[in-house]
Design a protein around this motif. Structure first.
Motif, mmCIF file in Angstrom:
data_model
loop_
_atom_site.group_PDB
_atom_site.id
_atom_site.type_symbol
_atom_site.label_atom_id
_atom_site.label_comp_id
_atom_site.label_asym_id
_atom_site.label_seq_id
_atom_site.Cartn_x
_atom_site.Cartn_y
_atom_site.Cartn_z
ATOM 1 N N UNK A 128 -42.612 -61.997 -37.021
ATOM 2 C CA UNK A 128 -42.217 -60.602 -36.876
ATOM 3 C C UNK A 128 -40.710 -60.375 -36.829
ATOM 4 N N UNK A 129 -39.939 -61.381 -36.419
ATOM 5 C CA UNK A 129 -38.505 -61.178 -36.228
ATOM 6 C C UNK A 129 -37.620 -62.176 -36.976
ATOM 7 N N UNK A 130 -38.237 -63.183 -37.610
ATOM 8 C CA UNK A 130 -37.459 -64.258 -38.212
ATOM 9 C C UNK A 130 -36.441 -63.801 -39.237
ATOM 10 N N UNK A 131 -36.815 -62.849 -40.075
ATOM 11 C CA UNK A 131 -35.901 -62.413 -41.132
ATOM 12 C C UNK A 131 -34.936 -61.336 -40.662
ATOM 13 N N UNK A 132 -35.015 -60.947 -39.385
ATOM 14 C CA UNK A 132 -34.131 -59.908 -38.854
ATOM 15 C C UNK A 132 -33.210 -60.436 -37.761
ATOM 16 N N UNK A 133 -33.290 -61.721 -37.457
ATOM 17 C CA UNK A 133 -32.560 -62.245 -36.296
ATOM 18 C C UNK A 133 -31.058 -62.049 -36.395
ATOM 19 N N UNK A 134 -30.505 -62.252 -37.577
ATOM 20 C CA UNK A 134 -29.054 -62.134 -37.718
ATOM 21 C C UNK A 134 -28.558 -60.757 -37.309
ATOM 22 N N UNK A 135 -29.296 -59.728 -37.667
ATOM 23 C CA UNK A 135 -28.870 -58.375 -37.321
ATOM 24 C C UNK A 135 -29.236 -57.992 -35.891
ATOM 25 N N UNK A 136 -30.198 -58.687 -35.294
ATOM 26 C CA UNK A 136 -30.627 -58.357 -33.941
ATOM 27 C C UNK A 136 -29.809 -59.053 -32.868
ATOM 28 N N UNK A 137 -29.234 -60.193 -33.183
ATOM 29 C CA UNK A 137 -28.509 -60.924 -32.141
ATOM 30 C C UNK A 137 -27.027 -60.550 -32.133
ATOM 31 N N UNK A 138 -26.337 -60.961 -31.096
ATOM 32 C CA UNK A 138 -24.950 -60.561 -30.859
ATOM 33 C C UNK A 138 -24.001 -61.237 -31.839
ATOM 34 N N UNK A 139 -22.944 -60.535 -32.201
ATOM 35 C CA UNK A 139 -21.960 -61.080 -33.139
ATOM 36 C C UNK A 139 -21.299 -62.343 -32.599
ATOM 37 N N UNK A 140 -21.025 -62.360 -31.288
ATOM 38 C CA UNK A 140 -20.363 -63.543 -30.732
ATOM 39 C C UNK A 140 -21.256 -64.780 -30.813
ATOM 40 N N UNK A 141 -22.570 -64.568 -30.765
ATOM 41 C CA UNK A 141 -23.503 -65.693 -30.876
ATOM 42 C C UNK A 141 -23.544 -66.204 -32.312
ATOM 43 N N UNK A 142 -23.699 -65.306 -33.268
ATOM 44 C CA UNK A 142 -23.749 -65.750 -34.666
ATOM 45 C C UNK A 142 -22.433 -66.403 -35.066
ATOM 46 N N UNK A 143 -21.318 -65.895 -34.558
ATOM 47 C CA UNK A 143 -20.010 -66.493 -34.884
ATOM 48 C C UNK A 143 -19.915 -67.926 -34.388
ATOM 49 N N UNK A 144 -20.412 -68.163 -33.175
ATOM 50 C CA UNK A 144 -20.358 -69.521 -32.613
ATOM 51 C C UNK A 144 -21.343 -70.434 -33.338
ATOM 52 N N UNK A 145 -22.589 -69.989 -33.440
ATOM 53 C CA UNK A 145 -23.642 -70.840 -34.003
ATOM 54 C C UNK A 145 -23.380 -71.156 -35.473
ATOM 55 N N UNK A 146 -23.021 -70.150 -36.231
ATOM 56 C CA UNK A 146 -22.811 -70.360 -37.673
ATOM 57 C C UNK A 146 -21.573 -71.196 -37.971
ATOM 58 N N UNK A 147 -20.734 -71.376 -36.962
ATOM 59 C CA UNK A 147 -19.538 -72.189 -37.155
ATOM 60 C C UNK A 147 -19.732 -73.651 -36.796
#
Length: 394
Positions: A203-222
Motif C-alpha cells: 500500500x505504501x511502497x511506491x509512495x515512501x519517498x514522498x511520505x518520509x522526511x527530506x532529512x531522512x531521504x537525504x541521509x539514507x540516499x547518500x
C-alpha cells in the motif's frame, strides 16, 4: 454503517500505528457496495497525524453511538491479556507520570475504587480493554490478527476474556503459540493469519519517498550500504556488553543506523540507542530520532540488514524483503511469529552474540528470492483474512 477501528494507536509505538492505515487502504480498494464510515479509536484523543498515522477519538466518546449494524475491529497488536492498569501505564507522558500512576493504582485498589476510576476515565471497556463483550454493544466484533497472552491474568479476568472471545464474529490470531494458548482455555473459533502490517509495502511502497522526511531521504540516499540496529531498553540492559562490541565491530565494516521504533513509555528504544551512540564512538554510526512512521519504513526498506528486537521492525523487513535478524531471549512473540511466517533462513530468533557472524552470512549471500516468496505468502494470507472480515461486515 460505521466501522470502529480500535487498537493501541493513541501513543507513538510504530507497529500499533500501522493497522488503521492498512485497513483504510484495504477497505478503499475492496470497493464494497455498502456505504461506510471509518472511526479511528483509542482510549484517549490523540494527534498521531503528526507522525504520519491517524488521529484518534477516545472510545468513551463514541461508544453510545454504536448500533447493531456497525462493526468494531480490534485492529491488531498484543491485545490479549491487556488490562486497564497496563493500558493506563502505557499512556503515561513520561517516567514520572508512569510512576505516579503506579502509586495511584495501588492506592485506589486498597479502597476499592479502581473500577470506578477506570469507568469514569475510559468508559465501558473496564478490565479487558481490547477484548470486548459483544453483548455490551450488540454489533459485530472482529479481531484482526491479534496476539498476546492471557495466562498471567486472574482467574476471573481469564474467564471474562475467554467468554468474550468466544462471542466474536471473527477471531484471527497472528501466530500458532497464541492459537494453542487460547485452545487450552476452550477458545476454538480462531483463524491464524499474518499480522496485517505485512501489507505496508503493497500500500505504501511506491509512495515512501514522498511520505518520509527530506532529512531522512537525504541521509539514507547518500549512503552506499548500511545496516539498521534497534533494540528495546530491556533487551539492551540484558546484553549491553555484547551489543556494544557488536555495534563497534559492524561500524568498522559499514555504516550503522541506530533506529528507535518504540517511543511510548515502556517501549523506550531511544533510551537504549542513545546509550549505544554515546558509548561506541564512531563516525560510521548514525543515530536517527524524531521520525515519522514512513521514515522508519524507508530506512528499513533500504537497509542491507535489519537487526532488532521489535516484532514490527522484523515484519517491516519481511514486507520490504530486507534480510533481518530477530533478537530475543527464549520464547517470545517475536520467536513465535517468525517460526510461523518466516522462511528457511529467517525462521528463528538470534542471540546478541550472533550479530557479527550473521552480518557476514546475509551480506555474502543472496536471499532475495526466498524473502520475496516469504513476503508474498504472508500478503496473500493476510488479504484472504481481510476478505473474510469484509464479507462479515458488509
Amino acid at each position: 454503517m460505521n466501522i470502529y477501528i480500535l487498537c493501541a494507536q493513541d501513543r507513538y509505538n510504530y507497529g500499533d500505528l500501522l493497522f488503521s492505515l492498512v485497513l483504510e487502504k484495504y477497505f478503499k480498494e475492496s470497493q464494497r457496495s455498502v456505504d461506510y464510515n471509518l472511526y479511528y479509536c483509542g482510549f484517549i484523543d490523540s494527534k498521531m497525524s503528526a507522525v504520519g498515522a491517524k488521529d484518534t477519538v477516545s472510545f468513551k466518546k463514541i461508544e453510545k453511538n454504536i448500533s447493531r449494524n456497525d462493526a468494531i475491529i480490534i485492529a491488531g497488536g498484543g491485545v490479549l491479556g491487556q488490562t486497564m492498569r497496563s493500558l493506563d501505564k502505557h499512556l503515561s507522558k513520561n517516567s514520572i507520570h508512569l510512576y505516579s500512576k503506579v502509586i495511584l493504582h495501588r492506592s485506589l485498589s486498597k479502597i476499592g475504587m479502581v473500577e470506578k476510576h477506570f469507568k469514569k476515565k475510559y468508559g465501558s471497556l473496564l478490565f479487558t480493554p481490547f477484548v470486548i463483550d459483544k453483548d455490551l454493544f450488540n454489533c459485530k466484533v472482529i479481531y484482526n490478527s491479534v496476539g498476546g497472552n492471557i495466562c498471567k491474568l486472574s482467574d476471573s479476568l481469564i474467564n471474562d476474556q475467554v467468554n468474550n472471545l468466544k462471542k466474536a464474529d471473527y477471531l484471527s490470531i497472528r501466530e500458532y503459540g497464541t492459537k494453542h494458548m487460547l485452545e487450552n482455555y476452550g477458545v476454538n473459533n480462531t483463524v491464524v493469519a499474518p499480522d496485517s502490517a505485512i501489507l505496508i509495502s503493497k500500500y505504501f511502497g511506491d509512495k515512501l519517498t514522498e511520505l518520509c522526511s527530506n532529512n531522512v531521504t537525504n541521509v539514507v540516499d547518500g549512503i552506499d550500504e548500511y545496516v539498521v540496529f534497534q533494540c528495546s531498553n530491556d533487551y539492551y540492559n540484558s546484553h549491553k556488553d555484547t551489543i556494544d562490541k557488536a555495534i563497534e565491530t559492524l561500524s568498522n565494516k559499514c555504516k550503522v543506523i541506530l533506529l528507535p521504533i518504540g517511543f511510548a513509555p515502556l517501549h523506550d528504544d531511544n533510551i537504549a540507542l542513545e546509550k549505544i551512540y554515546k558509548k561506541v564512538n564512531s563516525k560510521n554510526i548514525i543515530y536517527m530520532n524524531k521520525l515519522n512512521i514512513y521514515d522508519i519504513m524507508y530506512i528499513i526498506s533500504k537497509a542491507k540488514i535489519f537487526f532488532g528486537s521489535s516484532l514490527h521492525g522484523c515484519i517491516t523487513s519481511m514486507s520490504f524483503e530486507t534480510p533481518f535478524v530477530p533478537l530475543a531471549d527464549g520464547y517470545s512473540k517475536l520467536k513465535s511469529y517468525v517460526n510461523a511466517w518466516g522462511s528457511e533462513h529467517f525462521n528463528d530468533v538470534a542471540k546478541s552474540e550472533d550479530i557479527v557472524n550473521l552480518y557476514s552470512v546475509y551480506r555474502d549471500n543472496n536471499f532475495s528470492e526466498e524473502l520475496k516468496e516469504c513476503r508474498n505468502k504472508q500478503i496473500n494470507a493476510s488479504l484472504d483474512s481481510l476478505n473474510n472480515i469484509a464479507d462479515i461486515i458488509f
